[in-house]
Design a protein around this motif. Structure first.
Motif, PDB file in Angstrom:
ATOM      1  N   GLY A 102      38.470  67.203  47.839  1.00  0.00           N
ATOM      2  CA  GLY A 102      38.966  66.434  46.700  1.00  0.00           C
ATOM      3  C   GLY A 102      38.085  66.595  45.481  1.00  0.00           C
ATOM      4  O   GLY A 102      38.570  66.718  44.357  1.00  0.00           O
ATOM      5  N   GLY A 103      36.772  66.617  45.700  1.00  0.00           N
ATOM      6  CA  GLY A 103      35.839  66.836  44.594  1.00  0.00           C
ATOM      7  C   GLY A 103      36.015  68.203  43.964  1.00  0.00           C
ATOM      8  O   GLY A 103      36.003  68.336  42.731  1.00  0.00           O
ATOM      9  N   LEU A 104      36.185  69.217  44.800  1.00  0.00           N
ATOM     10  CA  LEU A 104      36.424  70.562  44.264  1.00  0.00           C
ATOM     11  C   LEU A 104      37.748  70.625  43.504  1.00  0.00           C
ATOM     12  O   LEU A 104      37.850  71.283  42.467  1.00  0.00           O
ATOM     13  N   ALA A 105      38.764  69.934  43.999  1.00  0.00           N
ATOM     14  CA  ALA A 105      40.057  69.917  43.310  1.00  0.00           C
ATOM     15  C   ALA A 105      39.939  69.279  41.929  1.00  0.00           C
ATOM     16  O   ALA A 105      40.652  69.650  41.005  1.00  0.00           O
ATOM     17  N   CYS A 106      39.008  68.344  41.779  1.00  0.00           N
ATOM     18  CA  CYS A 106      38.800  67.695  40.474  1.00  0.00           C
ATOM     19  C   CYS A 106      38.212  68.652  39.444  1.00  0.00           C
ATOM     20  O   CYS A 106      38.264  68.368  38.244  1.00  0.00           O
ATOM     21  N   THR A 107      37.665  69.771  39.888  1.00  0.00           N
ATOM     22  CA  THR A 107      37.096  70.745  38.946  1.00  0.00           C
ATOM     23  C   THR A 107      38.137  71.712  38.398  1.00  0.00           C
ATOM     24  O   THR A 107      37.857  72.475  37.487  1.00  0.00           O
ATOM     25  N   ILE A 108      39.343  71.666  38.956  1.00  0.00           N
ATOM     26  CA  ILE A 108      40.414  72.546  38.491  1.00  0.00           C
ATOM     27  C   ILE A 108      40.965  71.981  37.190  1.00  0.00           C
ATOM     28  O   ILE A 108      41.030  70.764  37.000  1.00  0.00           O
ATOM     29  N   THR A 109      41.360  72.848  36.288  1.00  0.00           N
ATOM     30  CA  THR A 109      41.823  72.410  34.970  1.00  0.00           C
ATOM     31  C   THR A 109      43.013  71.465  35.074  1.00  0.00           C
ATOM     32  O   THR A 109      43.811  71.546  36.018  1.00  0.00           O
ATOM     33  N   ALA A 110      43.123  70.588  34.098  1.00  0.00           N
ATOM     34  CA  ALA A 110      44.218  69.612  34.074  1.00  0.00           C
ATOM     35  C   ALA A 110      45.566  70.317  34.004  1.00  0.00           C
ATOM     36  O   ALA A 110      46.531  69.895  34.659  1.00  0.00           O
ATOM     37  N   GLN A 111      45.644  71.395  33.253  1.00  0.00           N
ATOM     38  CA  GLN A 111      46.899  72.135  33.121  1.00  0.00           C
ATOM     39  C   GLN A 111      47.351  72.674  34.479  1.00  0.00           C
ATOM     40  O   GLN A 111      48.530  72.589  34.831  1.00  0.00           O
ATOM     41  N   THR A 112      46.409  73.184  35.261  1.00  0.00           N
ATOM     42  CA  THR A 112      46.744  73.701  36.587  1.00  0.00           C
ATOM     43  C   THR A 112      47.189  72.575  37.508  1.00  0.00           C
ATOM     44  O   THR A 112      48.157  72.725  38.264  1.00  0.00           O
ATOM     45  N   MET A 113      46.518  71.443  37.453  1.00  0.00           N
ATOM     46  CA  MET A 113      46.888  70.323  38.314  1.00  0.00           C
ATOM     47  C   MET A 113      48.256  69.755  37.923  1.00  0.00           C
ATOM     48  O   MET A 113      49.017  69.321  38.787  1.00  0.00           O
ATOM     49  N   ILE A 114      48.592  69.783  36.640  1.00  0.00           N
ATOM     50  CA  ILE A 114      49.921  69.342  36.208  1.00  0.00           C
ATOM     51  C   ILE A 114      50.975  70.294  36.753  1.00  0.00           C
ATOM     52  O   ILE A 114      52.011  69.867  37.292  1.00  0.00           O
ATOM     53  N   ARG A 115      50.719  71.606  36.645  1.00  0.00           N
ATOM     54  CA  ARG A 115      51.648  72.589  37.210  1.00  0.00           C
ATOM     55  C   ARG A 115      51.807  72.377  38.710  1.00  0.00           C
ATOM     56  O   ARG A 115      52.903  72.429  39.251  1.00  0.00           O
ATOM     57  N   PHE A 116      50.671  72.157  39.374  1.00  0.00           N
ATOM     58  CA  PHE A 116      50.702  71.936  40.815  1.00  0.00           C
ATOM     59  C   PHE A 116      51.521  70.687  41.146  1.00  0.00           C
ATOM     60  O   PHE A 116      52.336  70.691  42.074  1.00  0.00           O
ATOM     61  N   ALA A 117      51.343  69.613  40.391  1.00  0.00           N
ATOM     62  CA  ALA A 117      52.083  68.376  40.637  1.00  0.00           C
ATOM     63  C   ALA A 117      53.583  68.580  40.426  1.00  0.00           C
ATOM     64  O   ALA A 117      54.402  68.107  41.226  1.00  0.00           O
TER      65      ALA A 117
END
Length: 150
Positions: A102-117
């Motif tokens: 989860g900590g490593l996932a928090c280092t991924i860019t917000a744009q990537t996490m939005i795409r992932f969501a």
């Protein structure tokens, strides 16, 4: 990995049945393999490789978080289930695994996490809409309404 996941979901009625076809000679889920391969090839041909790598990392890390958390949850909610292996360090190891992923996932860019969501939500909608009507696995579950009436 992905073709086997598609195969299992299709076998259980959660995706269309052609994805569960097994090749007569090779014993592999050939339809799911071709579709997965074509999807990866198309994505690889049209999307920047760094964005694909980030999406892959996001998906893997989130999957590891859920997997590690489910180990703890299942050991707590189903303590008498058969366990073919020992869990080293009790619930500590999977909890640390979930926290570190989860900590490593928090280092991924917000744009990537939005795409992932967005992709995850789209996948859940397709999965739930199709699976509600065609699921074979849900029909094998015990009826909980009869237990409540006693």
């Amino acid at each position: 990995g992905q073709p086997r996941i598609l195969y299992t979901m299709a076998r259980d009625g959660l995706l269309p049945s052609p994805l569960a076809r097994i090749h007569p000679q090779y014993g592999t889920p050939h339809v799911a393999t071709v579709i997965s391969g074509a999807g990866c090839a198309i994505a690889g041909g049209f999307l920047p490789i760094d964005e694909l790598a980030d999406m892959c990392s996001a998906g893997t890390l989130v999957a590891f978080v859920f997997c590690a958390a489910s180990v703890v949850a299942l050991r707590w909610t189903q303590p008498n289930a058969p366990r073919p292996f020992k869990l080293p360090c009790g619930p500590l190891l999977p909890l640390l695994s979930a926290l570190s992923c989860g900590g490593l996932a928090c280092t991924i860019t917000a744009q990537t996490m939005i795409r992932f969501a967005v992709w995850s939500l789209l996948g859940c909608v397709v999965y739930l809409c199709y699976g509600v009507w065609y699921s074979q696995s849900g029909s094998r579950l015990p009826d909980s309404s009869s237990e409540d009436s006693e």
